[in-house]
Design a protein around this motif. Structure first.
Motif, PDB file in Angstrom:
ATOM      1  N   THR A 176       0.848  -1.188   0.000  1.00 32.42           N
ATOM      2  CA  THR A 176       0.000   0.000   0.000  1.00 32.42           C
ATOM      3  C   THR A 176       0.883   1.238   0.000  1.00 32.42           C
ATOM      4  N   VAL A 177       0.298   2.347  -0.433  1.00 34.89           N
ATOM      5  CA  VAL A 177       0.972   3.637  -0.339  1.00 34.89           C
ATOM      6  C   VAL A 177      -0.087   4.693  -0.130  1.00 34.89           C
ATOM      7  N   ARG A 178       0.231   5.666   0.718  1.00 40.71           N
ATOM      8  CA  ARG A 178      -0.680   6.792   0.934  1.00 40.71           C
ATOM      9  C   ARG A 178       0.141   8.053   1.107  1.00 40.71           C
ATOM     10  N   ALA A 236       5.393  -8.408  -7.649  1.00 38.05           N
ATOM     11  CA  ALA A 236       3.974  -8.554  -7.962  1.00 38.05           C
ATOM     12  C   ALA A 236       3.175  -7.295  -7.634  1.00 38.05           C
ATOM     13  N   ALA A 237       3.621  -6.500  -6.696  1.00 32.87           N
ATOM     14  CA  ALA A 237       2.878  -5.313  -6.256  1.00 32.87           C
ATOM     15  C   ALA A 237       3.325  -4.026  -6.925  1.00 32.87           C
ATOM     16  N   VAL A 238       4.539  -4.025  -7.460  1.00 29.92           N
ATOM     17  CA  VAL A 238       5.126  -2.789  -7.964  1.00 29.92           C
ATOM     18  C   VAL A 238       4.314  -2.168  -9.104  1.00 29.92           C
ATOM     19  N   TRP A 298       2.857   1.777  -9.203  1.00 28.82           N
ATOM     20  CA  TRP A 298       3.303   2.809 -10.152  1.00 28.82           C
ATOM     21  C   TRP A 298       2.152   3.708 -10.571  1.00 28.82           C
ATOM     22  N   SER A 299       0.995   3.109 -10.856  1.00 30.54           N
ATOM     23  CA  SER A 299      -0.138   3.927 -11.310  1.00 30.54           C
ATOM     24  C   SER A 299      -0.587   4.904 -10.229  1.00 30.54           C
TER      25      SER A 299
END
Length: 91
Positions: A5-7, A22-24, A28-29
């Motif tokens: 996750t990123v916030r 698998a998550a990268v 990116w989007s």
């Protein structure tokens, strides 16, 4: 293992979960228009070379001045790719 996750939290991008290949692509989007001065990795469970590539690209593009936290795998990858504490190439 938790999904990556990123916030955005002010001028910090806070990551969580597992930063692996698998998550990268999905991260990116979410990060195309990101602006930040810091990366917070304190909630990241582990990172692989694809996760490091994402973080290093962000560091260079955004001019990251501080990286908070050191998840499992990060220190070894930083040494292998000769990156400094802000994930920029140390030369």
């Amino acid at each position: 293992m938790a999904a990556a996750t990123v916030r955005q939290d002010g001028d910090t991008l806070a990551f969580g979960g597992v930063l692996e290949r698998a998550a990268v692509a999905s991260l990116w989007s979410q990060l195309r228009a990101a602006k930040a001065r810091r990366l917070d990795l304190s909630a990241v469970e582990s990172v692989d070379s694809a996760g490091l590539a994402l973080l290093a690209e962000l560091s260079g593009r955004l001019g990251i001045s501080e990286v908070i936290g050191s998840p499992p795998g990060l220190a070894d990858l930083r040494r292998a790719y000769r990156l400094d504490a802000a994930l920029a190439f140390a030369g």
